[in-house]
Design a protein around this motif. Structure first.
Motif, PDB file in Angstrom:
ATOM      1  N   GLU A   1       0.891  -1.159   0.000  1.00 37.54           N
ATOM      2  CA  GLU A   1       0.000   0.000   0.000  1.00 37.54           C
ATOM      3  C   GLU A   1       0.931   1.210   0.000  1.00 37.54           C
ATOM      4  N   GLY A   2       1.307   1.678  -1.161  1.00 32.58           N
ATOM      5  CA  GLY A   2       2.291   2.761  -1.212  1.00 32.58           C
ATOM      6  C   GLY A   2       2.841   2.809  -2.616  1.00 32.58           C
ATOM      7  N   SER A   3       3.942   3.541  -2.787  1.00 25.30           N
ATOM      8  CA  SER A   3       4.455   3.657  -4.156  1.00 25.30           C
ATOM      9  C   SER A   3       5.245   2.405  -4.500  1.00 25.30           C
ATOM     10  N   GLU A   4       5.284   2.088  -5.796  1.00 26.13           N
ATOM     11  CA  GLU A   4       5.928   0.839  -6.211  1.00 26.13           C
ATOM     12  C   GLU A   4       7.427   0.851  -5.960  1.00 26.13           C
ATOM     13  N   GLN A   5       8.008   2.054  -5.780  1.00 24.91           N
ATOM     14  CA  GLN A   5       9.459   2.068  -5.538  1.00 24.91           C
ATOM     15  C   GLN A   5       9.800   1.461  -4.177  1.00 24.91           C
ATOM     16  N   GLU A   6       8.763   1.304  -3.318  1.00 28.17           N
ATOM     17  CA  GLU A   6       9.029   0.679  -2.020  1.00 28.17           C
ATOM     18  C   GLU A   6       9.000  -0.841  -2.100  1.00 28.17           C
ATOM     19  N   ALA A   7       8.565  -1.374  -3.235  1.00 31.39           N
ATOM     20  CA  ALA A   7       8.339  -2.823  -3.331  1.00 31.39           C
ATOM     21  C   ALA A   7       9.565  -3.620  -2.906  1.00 31.39           C
ATOM     22  N   LEU A   8      10.727  -3.243  -3.432  1.00 36.16           N
ATOM     23  CA  LEU A   8      11.906  -4.077  -3.162  1.00 36.16           C
ATOM     24  C   LEU A   8      12.474  -3.870  -1.766  1.00 36.16           C
ATOM     25  N   ASP A   9      12.105  -2.746  -1.132  1.00 35.28           N
ATOM     26  CA  ASP A   9      12.529  -2.551   0.255  1.00 35.28           C
ATOM     27  C   ASP A   9      11.957  -3.653   1.137  1.00 35.28           C
ATOM     28  N   LEU A  10      10.760  -4.129   0.748  1.00 35.15           N
ATOM     29  CA  LEU A  10      10.054  -5.070   1.614  1.00 35.15           C
ATOM     30  C   LEU A  10      10.725  -6.441   1.635  1.00 35.15           C
ATOM     31  N   VAL A  11      11.447  -6.792   0.557  1.00 39.96           N
ATOM     32  CA  VAL A  11      11.993  -8.153   0.462  1.00 39.96           C
ATOM     33  C   VAL A  11      12.898  -8.460   1.655  1.00 39.96           C
ATOM     34  N   ALA A  12      13.839  -7.548   1.926  1.00 36.20           N
ATOM     35  CA  ALA A  12      14.775  -7.802   3.032  1.00 36.20           C
ATOM     36  C   ALA A  12      14.069  -7.736   4.372  1.00 36.20           C
ATOM     37  N   LEU A  13      13.155  -6.769   4.521  1.00 34.43           N
ATOM     38  CA  LEU A  13      12.489  -6.614   5.821  1.00 34.43           C
ATOM     39  C   LEU A  13      11.647  -7.846   6.149  1.00 34.43           C
ATOM     40  N   VAL A  14      10.959  -8.372   5.136  1.00 40.41           N
ATOM     41  CA  VAL A  14      10.116  -9.563   5.349  1.00 40.41           C
ATOM     42  C   VAL A  14      11.004 -10.748   5.713  1.00 40.41           C
ATOM     43  N   THR A  15      12.096 -10.912   4.972  1.00 45.19           N
ATOM     44  CA  THR A  15      13.004 -12.036   5.241  1.00 45.19           C
ATOM     45  C   THR A  15      13.582 -11.924   6.655  1.00 45.19           C
ATOM     46  N   ASN A  16      13.986 -10.691   7.035  1.00 45.77           N
ATOM     47  CA  ASN A  16      14.579 -10.476   8.368  1.00 45.77           C
ATOM     48  C   ASN A  16      13.610 -10.844   9.479  1.00 45.77           C
ATOM     49  N   VAL A  17      12.379 -10.330   9.365  1.00 44.93           N
ATOM     50  CA  VAL A  17      11.466 -10.470  10.502  1.00 44.93           C
ATOM     51  C   VAL A  17      11.050 -11.934  10.684  1.00 44.93           C
ATOM     52  N   VAL A  18      10.904 -12.652   9.591  1.00 38.02           N
ATOM     53  CA  VAL A  18      10.494 -14.064   9.706  1.00 38.02           C
ATOM     54  C   VAL A  18      11.650 -14.902  10.278  1.00 38.02           C
ATOM     55  N   LEU A  19      12.882 -14.554   9.888  1.00 38.94           N
ATOM     56  CA  LEU A  19      14.049 -15.246  10.444  1.00 38.94           C
ATOM     57  C   LEU A  19      14.161 -14.981  11.943  1.00 38.94           C
ATOM     58  N   GLU A  20      14.041 -13.709  12.265  1.00 41.64           N
ATOM     59  CA  GLU A  20      14.264 -13.252  13.638  1.00 41.64           C
ATOM     60  C   GLU A  20      13.211 -13.812  14.591  1.00 41.64           C
ATOM     61  N   GLU A  21      11.937 -13.768  14.168  1.00 40.65           N
ATOM     62  CA  GLU A  21      10.871 -14.128  15.101  1.00 40.65           C
ATOM     63  C   GLU A  21      10.410 -15.573  14.981  1.00 40.65           C
ATOM     64  N   HIS A  22      10.662 -16.196  13.826  1.00 44.48           N
ATOM     65  CA  HIS A  22      10.126 -17.558  13.645  1.00 44.48           C
ATOM     66  C   HIS A  22      11.185 -18.592  13.263  1.00 44.48           C
ATOM     67  N   TYR A  23      12.439 -18.151  13.117  1.00 41.19           N
ATOM     68  CA  TYR A  23      13.525 -19.073  12.757  1.00 41.19           C
ATOM     69  C   TYR A  23      13.235 -19.809  11.451  1.00 41.19           C
ATOM     70  N   LEU A  24      12.614 -19.091  10.518  1.00 36.68           N
ATOM     71  CA  LEU A  24      12.328 -19.711   9.224  1.00 36.68           C
ATOM     72  C   LEU A  24      12.961 -18.882   8.116  1.00 36.68           C
ATOM     73  N   ILE A  25      13.414 -19.561   7.086  1.00 36.18           N
ATOM     74  CA  ILE A  25      13.965 -18.838   5.937  1.00 36.18           C
ATOM     75  C   ILE A  25      12.865 -18.726   4.887  1.00 36.18           C
ATOM     76  N   VAL A  26      12.595 -17.504   4.474  1.00 36.35           N
ATOM     77  CA  VAL A  26      11.563 -17.283   3.460  1.00 36.35           C
ATOM     78  C   VAL A  26      12.129 -17.688   2.101  1.00 36.35           C
ATOM     79  N   GLY A  27      11.370 -18.509   1.363  1.00 41.04           N
ATOM     80  CA  GLY A  27      11.849 -18.945   0.054  1.00 41.04           C
ATOM     81  C   GLY A  27      11.507 -17.949  -1.033  1.00 41.04           C
ATOM     82  N   VAL A  28      10.271 -17.452  -1.009  1.00 43.91           N
ATOM     83  CA  VAL A  28       9.832 -16.528  -2.061  1.00 43.91           C
ATOM     84  C   VAL A  28       9.063 -15.384  -1.412  1.00 43.91           C
ATOM     85  N   VAL A  29       9.378 -14.154  -1.834  1.00 43.09           N
ATOM     86  CA  VAL A  29       8.590 -13.001  -1.386  1.00 43.09           C
ATOM     87  C   VAL A  29       7.877 -12.456  -2.622  1.00 43.09           C
ATOM     88  N   VAL A  30       6.546 -12.402  -2.559  1.00 47.12           N
ATOM     89  CA  VAL A  30       5.766 -11.914  -3.696  1.00 47.12           C
ATOM     90  C   VAL A  30       5.123 -10.599  -3.280  1.00 47.12           C
TER      91      VAL A  30
END
Length: 1265
Positions: A1198-1227
Motif C-alpha cells: 500500500e504505497g508507491s511501487e518504488q518501495e516494493a523491493l525494500d520489503l523483500v529484506a524486511l520480510v526475510t529479516n522479521v520471519v528469520l528473527e521471530e520464527h527461525y524460518l527462511i523465506v523462500g519466495v517473497v511476492v
C-alpha cells in the motif's frame, strides 16, 4: 610483542611556545609571506592570504566576537565557549581566519559541514553534537549564509535535531577594528581544549573529539619532524581542510612552518581530476596531501596531459594509506607518472585516526627511513585474526603496503580487539594503541567511552600493565612488521563478525569493485555493512548501478559478485541490492554515508531497483529441526497428569435439562411447528426488519406474513417444481426476508434447503463456479431464486463460466399465487435431515454438513439460553446468512425465540460504512452480532469519523454485547482497536467478545454479557480472560504460559463461554488420548446440536466419518465426540461461574488444516503474517503458504511501487528473527489481491493456486537463494 618506541622529538632552538605564538611571529615579521592560495572551480587562483592578513583579520574577528556580540547587555560569548564553524569546502581562507580568530578569542571552534537541506545524511547527529557542546553561535560566510534554507522570517531554518543557532557572517564589513588598548593574550600551549573535531561512528552517531593546545602543538612538532617540513615550503592540499590530515597539514603545521598551501576544492576535482597534479607542477610544490581516490581519478584523466612534471615533489602523502586498496592506486599512479618525474620513494602512505591523530607515516627519502615494505596475507587467516604470509598468485590474499614508522615521541602497541586489552603476539592482528603527547583528549561530554578509548591500559598475558601511561585506541587494526614498519589491515568501524570470523567492509568492497566495476557500478559507489539478524552479523552490499544498465546486466553482475566474495572471503552475502545512480546518501565529500545507508536499509527506505537475498546459503545458525520423538501413549499421558496433579482438560456449558425456563417453543420438536404456533398465537408480532444501505427499512416480516409466504413457496415447490419429500433445494437469494421465507417454505414442503450466496454480477468468472459446485454437490433438484438472478444464471456471460445447460429446474419466487397449503409436512423422526449447511473452508475445500431437526432445535434452544432471547428483545445482525452461525441467527433463532432481528446485510456497508452502528444506536440494540470483516470495515472506514457520528447522534452506550462470529482464533488487536475507537461513542470496554464455531458444530462458545432476569439469578459469567503463551513452545505443540511483554509472547483470548449442553475435551491429535489442563491438542465437542456428518459426493465419507463419531482411545471411551479440526487448550481459571464452579476457559489457537509443517514444527500462518505486517508501514496485508518445502510470503503493498523491493529484506529479516524460518519466495502484489471470504478469513489455498498458475500479476517476485 612489546611496546614500540618512536624516535625522540628533536629539540628546536626557537620553537614557538604555542601555535598562536607562531602565527603572531609570522604575521608581524613576515606579513607579506603567502599563507594560503584559494582556487575557483576552473582552477584559477582567486585569492592569496598572506600571514599579515591572516593575523590582522583573526585579531579583528577575535575582538568582534568578544566585544561586539552582546545580548541584553551581557556579552554573548565568554572564553571557553564552543562555536560552530560552517564553511564550504571552496572557502579555505574564511575558514582559516575563523579558526585562528576563535583560538585568539579563547573560544573553541567546532568545524562542521554545511547543511544543505533539512534532511542531509547525518545532519541530525551533527545537531545532537552541537546541542551537547552547548553551541549557540555559528560562524559562516556571506555567500554560504545566503545559500542556507530560510524560514518565512528570513532567518536560517533550524535544522532537524539542531539547537537554535545565531548565524554570524565574518566577511570584512561585519568585523570591528580592535581599539588601541585591546591585545589578545597569546598564551603558552596548555592542556585546555583548543578545538573539537567531529567523527561519525559505524552506527551513525556523531561524537566530538577534544584536542588540547598542547596536543595540537606537539602534533605539529611531530609532523614537522617526520615530514622534514622547512620554512616557506609549498604544499598542495586536496583534502578537507576542516578535519583530519587536511586540517593537520594544511591549516596547523603549515602555519607553524610559514608554509604556502595551495588548497584544491572538491568541486574542482570533480570537474578536473588532474587539477592537483597541474598545481604541483605550476607551483613547483614540494609536498602534496591526497587520498588514493584522487590518484585513481587522475589516472583516468591523464591521457591528454603530456607536459606535467612531478619532479618537484619530495613527498606525496597518501592520507588513507591504511586503506587496503590504496596500494593498487599507488602502484598504478607510479606506473604512469614515473615517466613524468615522479620518484618512487616520494610516495608516503600514512595512517591516522580521529582519536590518536597521525599514527604512522612513511618518511621522505632525505630523512632516510627503511625501504618500503609490502605484505601478502592470507585472507582466510586474517578473518581469524592471524597473520600468514601467502603468495600473490592466489585470489584470496590481501596485499597491503606499510604506512611507515610510528611518530616521533610516541609509544605504540597492538592489543586484542575484544575485552581486556591484552598485548597481541607477533603474528596476531589487533588494535593499534598510541601513547604520546599528540593525541586527542576525550569524547566531549561522554565519560564512559572516553575512559575506554583514551585511557586504555594494555596488559601483558600475565595481566601486568605495560606502562604507567594510558594509551589511546586508534580504531585501526594491524600489526608491526619487519624494520618496525606499521601495517594496517582494516578499521574497527568496518569490522563485520560473521559466525566468529572477522571480515573488513573495505576488503569486501574491493572484491566487488574487481568484478568489472567500470562497466556496471556507477562511479564505483558501493557500500558494505552488516546488520544483525538472528544473533549474527549478516553482510549487506549496496551498489549504485549505471543508468544504462539492463536487468540482464545487473543479475549477471550480482551473481558474479556473490561468487567472487564467496571464493575470496569464504563468506556469504545476505543481501545484495542495486539502487539507481546517485541515490545513496552522500558523505560531505562525495563518499557514501554508510550509517545512513544502513539506516535506510533497515527502515525500508533505500528503494532498490534490484535485490538478491541469499538467506539459504548465509544463515547457518538456525536451531536444529525438531526430531519427532516416539509419542507417549494415552495411558501414560493420563498417569503423568495424575502424578503431576493436573486434571484432564474438559469443560462443559450449563446442563440444559436442569434449566427450567418458561420456554413455550420447547413443546415443539420441529421449527416448522414453532412458526405455525407463533403465526396463530402472536400473528402480528414483528420478527424481521431488513435495512438497506440508506438505513431505511427495506422489508419486514411478522409471524403471520412469514408463515403465509412459506406456504406459498411450499405450494410452488410441489405444483411447479413437482418435488417430492426429501428432495434438495438450493436457495440462491441476496440477504433478505425472501431467503428466510423460502427456507421455511422448504420445511413446510418436506424438502431439504441449502442456502447459497448468489453470484456477483461483475465477477461471474470466479463466483458462479462456486454456486454451480454447491448445486451439483448437494444434488439439488431445484433452484429457488429471484427473477433477476434467474436471468443471470441463464445469461450469455454465465455460459462462459459454467455449463448453463445442466442447471436443475429454476423457479423464481417473485410473483407466487396466493394458494393455501393442503397439509404442512411433518417429519417422522427428529433425526431426519432438516437442512444442509455448505461453506468453503479457508483451505479451499467445499464442505457441506447435515443438520437434523433435533440438532436444529437444540441449537436454537442453546443460543436462546446463552443470550437470553425472548419476544420482547431486539438484536441486530450484521452477518452473511449463508452458513454457520450467521445462517442460524438470520433464519432460525428469531422464529424459535420470538425476538425481533434487525438484519443488516454486510454488503450494504460497502456503500455506507456506518450503517450497522447507526442502526444499533437508532434501535437501542443491546445485543448485536458481526463478523471480523465488518469490524475491520468499521475500524478502517470510520477511524477518523467518530466526531461526525457523535454529531449525528450515534450512541452505542445501549450495547451490552457485541459478538464477533468467527471460526478462527480471536483477533485481539482488531477487537481492541474497535473497542478503543468507539469508546468515544459510548461503547463499553466489556461489550466486545468473540464466539467460536466450526463445521461440526456451528456454535460452541458465545460470550454474552449477562443482563435481564438471569443476571439477577446470578448466572453472570466472568469476563473473557487473556493469557500470554510462548510462541516457540506452540510450534512444538506445547503451551507455556509467560508474562505479558516477554519475548516471543503471543496473546490469546478465550473464545467465549461454552454454550449450554455443550461438552468440550482436548484430545491428542495422533493418539486420540485425553490431554491435561493447559495442554495443546485438538478440540473435540459433544452436544445435542452437533451436525450429523459431512454431505459430500466424492466418496470421502469414510475419510471424514471419525470427524463426527470419534471416541477417546483411553479413559471415557463411551462418549461420542465430533472433532473440530482446531487446535486449542482448556485452562481452569481463578474465576467462578454462575454455579460457583471454577470457570474453564477455552482458547482456540488455529485450524489444523491450515498449519504449516516446517522444520519438524507446526506453524500457524497468522503468526508469521502478524510479524510481516509489522515489518513496514506500507504492508497492507499478508498471507503465507508453502510450496515444495519453501515458505512463500505474499504481501500487499500500500504505497508507491518504488518501495516494493525494500520489503523483500524486511520480510526475510522479521520471519528469520521471530520464527527461525527462511523465506523462500517473497511476492509483492497490489492491494486486494489476497482473496478474503465473507467471514473475513484469508483464502490462502486460492492464493497458492493463483501463484502457481501465475495469475497474481505481482509487482515483484523475489526468489531467495
Amino acid at each position: 610483542m612489546n611496546v614500540l618506541k618512536g624516535e625522540p622529538l628533536g629539540v628546536v632552538t626557537n620553537w614557538p611556545p604555542s601555535l598562536l605564538a607562531a602565527l603572531q611571529r609570522w604575521g608581524t615579521t613576515q606579513p607579506k609571506a603567502p599563507c594560503l592560495t584559494a582556487l575557483d572551480t576552473t582552477g584559477k587562483a582567486i585569492y592569496t592570504l598572506t600571514y599579515g592578513k591572516l593575523w590582522s583579520r583573526s585579531l579583528k574577528l577575535a575582538y568582534t566576537l568578544l566585544n561586539k556580540l552582546i545580548t541584553k547587555n551581557t556579552p554573548l560569548l565568554k572564553p571557553g565557549d564552543r562555536v560552530a564553524l560552517v564553511f564550504p569546502n571552496s572557502d579555505p581562507v574564511m575558514f582559516m581566519v575563523a579558526f585562528y580568530g576563535c583560538l585568539l578569542a579563547e573560544l573553541i571552534p567546532v568545524p562542521i559541514e554545511v547543511p544543505l537541506t533539512r534532511k542531509d545524511a547525518g545532519s541530525q547527529q551533527i545537531g545532537f553534537l552541537l546541542g551537547s557542546c552547548g553551541v549557540t553561535l555559528a560562524l559562516t560566510t556571506d555567500a554560504c549564509q545566503k545559500g542556507l534554507p530560510k524560514a518565512q522570517t528570513g532567518e536560517v531554518v533550524t535544522f532537524k535535531g539542531w539547537p537554535h543557532l545565531i548565524w554570524f557572517v565574518i566577511d570584512g564589513k561585519h568585523l570591528a577594528k580592535p581599539t588601541k588598548d585591546w591585545h589578545p593574550q597569546v598564551r603558552d600551549a596548555s592542556a585546555e581544549t583548543a578545538y573539537i573535531e567531529y567523527k561519525t561512528s559505524k552506527e551513525g552517531s556523531t561524537v566530538g573529539i577534544t584536542i588540547s593546545h598542547a596536543s595540537m602543538l606537539a602534533h605539529c612538532h611531530a609532523l614537522t619532524q617526520a615530514c622534514g617540513y622547512s620554512e616557506a615550503e609549498t604544499l598542495t592540499n586536496v583534502l578537507d581542510f576542516k578535519r583530519d590530515a587536511g586540517l593537520w597539514h594544511g591549516v596547523l603545521t603549515s602555519v607553524m612552518n610559514r608554509m604556502h598551501v595551495i588548497s584544491i576544492p572538491y568541486a574542482l576535482m570533480k570537474v578536473n581530476p588532474l587539477s592537483w597534479i597541474q598545481k604541483v607542477c605550476s607551483y613547483k610544490a614540494r609536498v602534496a596531501v591526497v587520498k588514493s581516490r584522487d590518484m585513481h581519478w587522475s589516472l583516468l584523466a591523464q591521457r591528454d596531459q603530456r607536459d606535467v612534471s612531478l619532479s618537484s615533489l619530495r613527498m606525496l602523502i597518501v592520507a588513507d594509506g591504511a586503506n587496503p586498496w590504496s596500494i593498487s592506486s599507488c602502484d598504478a599512479f607510479l606506473n604512469v607518472f614515473q615517466s613524468r618525474g615522479l620518484r618512487p620513494e616520494v610516495i608516503c602512505p600514512c595512517a591516522s585516526s580521529s582519536e590518536a591523530l597521525t599514527v604512522a607515516i612513511r618518511r621522505p627519502p632525505e630523512l632516510g627511513g627503511p625501504p618500503p615494505g609490502k605484505a601478502v596475507l592470507s585472507m582466510n587467516c586474517l578473518s581469524f585474526g592471524v597473520i600468514r604470509v601467502d603468495t600473490e598468485e592466489k585470489l584470496s590474499v590481501l596485499t597491503v603496503q606499510d604506512v611507515g614508522q610510528i611518530m616521533p615521541g610516541a609509544n605504540v602497541c597492538v592489543v586484542k580487539v575484544d575485552g581486556t586489552p591484552y598485548l597481541c603476539k607477533a603474528d596476531e592482528v589487533g588494535e593499534i594503541c598510541v601513547n604520546s603527547g599528540a593525541t586527542g583528549m576525550a569524547y566531549f561530554g561522554l565519560l564512559g567511552i572516553t575512559k575506554n578509548v583514551f585511557e586504555a591500559v594494555p596488559v601483558t598475558a600475565a595481566g601486568v600493565p605495560v606502562s604507567d601511561q594510558p594509551f589511546t585506541r586508534t580504531g585501526l587494526l594491524g600489526f608491526v612488521g619487519p624494520d618496525y614498519l606499521v601495517f594496517v589491515v582494516g578499521k574497527l568501524d568496518g569490522l563485520m563478525t560473521v559466525s566468529g570470523r572477522r571480515h573488513n567492509a573495505d576488503d569486501v568492497v574491493a572484491t566487488a569493485l574487481a568484478v568489472e566495476p567500470m562497466k556496471f557500478v556507477y562511479r564505483g559507489r558501493i557500500a558494505v555493512f552488516s546488520v544483525t539478524v538472528l544473533h549474527d552479523d549478516r553482510i549487506v552490499l549496496v551498489a549504485e548501478q549505471r543508468p544504462d544498465a539492463s536487468e540482464e546486466d545487473s543479475f549477471q553482475w550480482m551473481s558474479r559478485v556473490l561468487q567472487a566474495i564467496d571464493s575470496i572471503h569464504q563468506v556469504g552475502v545476505y543481501c545484495l541490492a542495486l539502487v539507481p545512480a546517485n541515490t545513496l546518501p552522500k558523505a560531505p565529500l562525495g563518499g557514501i554515508h554508510i550509517s545512513e545507508t544502513k539506516q535506510r536499509f533497515l527502515e525500508g527506505a533505500l528503494h532498490p531497483c534490484n535485490v538478491l537475498m541469499c538467506p539459504h546459503t548465509c544463515v547457518t545458525n538456525l536451531p536444529k529441526p525438531r526430531q519427532k520423538q516416539p509419542d507417549v501413549g494415552p495411558a501414560s499421558m493420563i498417569v503423568g497428569n495424575l502424578v503431576a496433579g493436573k486434571r484432564i482438560a474438559q469443560a462443559s456449558g450449563r446442563d440444559v435439562t436442569q434449566l427450567e425456563d418458561n420456554d413455550q417453543a420447547r413443546k415443539f420438536l420441529y421449527l416448522a411447528d414453532v412458526l405455525q404456533w407463533r403465526a396463530q398465537t402472536t400473528p402480528d408480532h414483528p420478527l424481521f426488519l431488513l435495512l438497506n444501505s440508506k438505513g431505511t427499512v427495506a422489508s419486514t416480516a411478522s409471524c403471520i406474513q412469514l408463515h403465509k409466504r412459506a406456504e406459498r413457496v411450499a405450494v410452488a415447490l410441489m405444483e411447479k417444481g413437482r418435488l417430492n419429500v426429501g428432495d434438495h433445494v438450493s436457495l440462491v437469494y441476496p440477504p433478505g426476508v425472501d431467503l428466510i421465507a423460502t427456507f421455511y417454505g422448504c420445511l413446510y414442503a418436506g424438502c431439504i434447503p441449502i442456502t447459497v450466496r448468489p453470484p456477483h454480477p461483475q465477477n461471474l468468472a470466479t463466483t458462479l463456479p462456486t454456486v454451480k459446485m454447491i448445486v451439483e454437490v448437494s444434488k439439488s433438484a431445484c433452484i429457488l431464486t429471484t427473477q433477476a438472478i434467474m436471468k443471470l444464471l441463464k445469461s450469455k456471460e454465465a455460459a462462459t463460466a459454467v455449463d448453463i445447460k445442466t442447471w436443475p429446474t429454476i423457479l423464481d419466487t417473485d410473483d407466487m399465487p396466493k394458494k393455501k397449503l393442503a397439509a404442512i409436512f411433518r417429519p417422522t423422526s427428529p433425526d431426519m435431515l432438516a437442512y444442509l449447511d455448505f461453506s468453503v473452508s479457508t483451505t479451499g475445500i467445499l464442505a457441506g454438513v447435515k443438520m437434523s431437526h433435533a440438532a436444529t432445535s437444540a441449537l436454537c434452544r442453546s443460543i436462546k439460553l446463552q443470550c437470553e432471547l425472548y419476544p420482547s428483545r431486539q438484536i441486530a445482525i450484521c452477518l452473511d446468512p449463508y452458513c454457520g452461525l450467521g445462517f442460524a441467527l438470520w433464519c432460525l433463532c428469531s422464529v424459535y425465540s420470538g425476538h425481533q432481528s434487525i438484519l443488516v446485510p454486510p454488503l450494504e456497508l460497502e456503500s455506507n460504512v456506518s450503517l450497522w452502528l447507526s442502526a444499533v444506536s437508532q434501535y437501542k440494540v443491546r445485543v448485536t452480532f458481526c463478523s471480523y470483516s465488518v469490524m475491520e470495515m468499521c475500524t478502517k472506514g470510520l477511524g477518523t469519523q467518530t466526531d461526525i457520528l457523535r454529531m449525528k447522534g450515534v450512541n452505542l452506550s445501549c450495547v451490552r454485547t457485541c459478538m464477533v462470529v468467527a471460526e478462527e482464533r480471536p483477533r485481539i488487536t482488531l477487537t481492541q482497536s474497535f473497542s478503543k475507537l468507539f469508546k468515544d461513542l459510548g461503547l463499553s470496554a466489556r461489550a466486545v467478545s468473540t464466539t467460536f464455531g466450526c463445521r461440526v458444530n456451528v456454535a460452541i462458545c458465545l460470550q454474552p454479557n449477562r443482563l435481564g432476569k438471569l443476571a439477577e439469578q446470578g448466572t453472570a459469567g466472568p469476563d473473557p480472560t487473556t493469557v500470554y503463551v510462548d510462541m516457540r513452545a506452540l510450534r512444538h505443540d506445547r503451551v507455556r504460559l509467560v508474562e505479558r511483554g516477554s519475548p516471543h509472547s503471543l496473546p490469546l483470548t478465550e473464545s467465549g463461554k461454552i454454550l449450554p449442553g455443550v461438552k468440550v475435551i482436548i484430545a491428542h491429535t495422533e493418539t486420540k488420548g485425553p490431554l491435561g489442563d493447559s495442554h495443546l491438542g485438538e478440540i473435540w465437542v459433544s452436544s445435542p446440536h452437533n451436525a450429523t456428518g459431512y454431505y459430500t459426493v466424492y466418496g470421502e465419507e469414510a475419510l471424514h466419518a471419525d470427524h463426527f463419531t470419534a471416541r477417546l482411545s483411553f479413559g471415557d471411551t463411551q462418549t461420542v465426540w465430533a472433532r473440530t479440526g482446531y487446535l486449542g487448550f482448556l485452562r481452569r481459571t481463578e474465576l467462578t461461574d454462575a454455579s460457583g464452579e471454577r470457570h474453564d476457559a477455552l482458547y482456540v489457537v488455529g485450524s489444523l488444516d491450515e498449519t504449516l509443517e516446517l522444520r519438524g514444527m507446526r506453524y500457524h500462518p497468522i503468526d508469521i503474517e502478524t510479524s510481516v505486517i509489522r515489518a513496514h508501514k506500507s504492508i497492507a496485508e499478508c498471507a503465507v503458504f508453502t510450496w515444495t518445502n519453501l515458505l512463500v510470503v505474499v504481501v500487499e503493498l500500500e504505497g508507491s511501487e518504488q518501495e516494493a523491493l525494500d520489503l523483500v529484506a524486511l520480510v526475510t529479516n522479521v520471519v528469520l528473527e521471530e520464527h527461525y524460518l527462511i523465506v523462500g519466495v517473497v511476492v509483492i502484489v497490489d492491494p486486494g489481491v489476497i482473496p478474503i471470504n465473507s467471514r473475513g478469513e484469508k483464502q490462502r489455498m486460492h492464493l497458492r493456486d493463483g501463484f502457481l498458475a501465475d495469475q497474481l500479476d505481482p509487482i515483484y517476485v523475489a526468489y531467495n537463494m
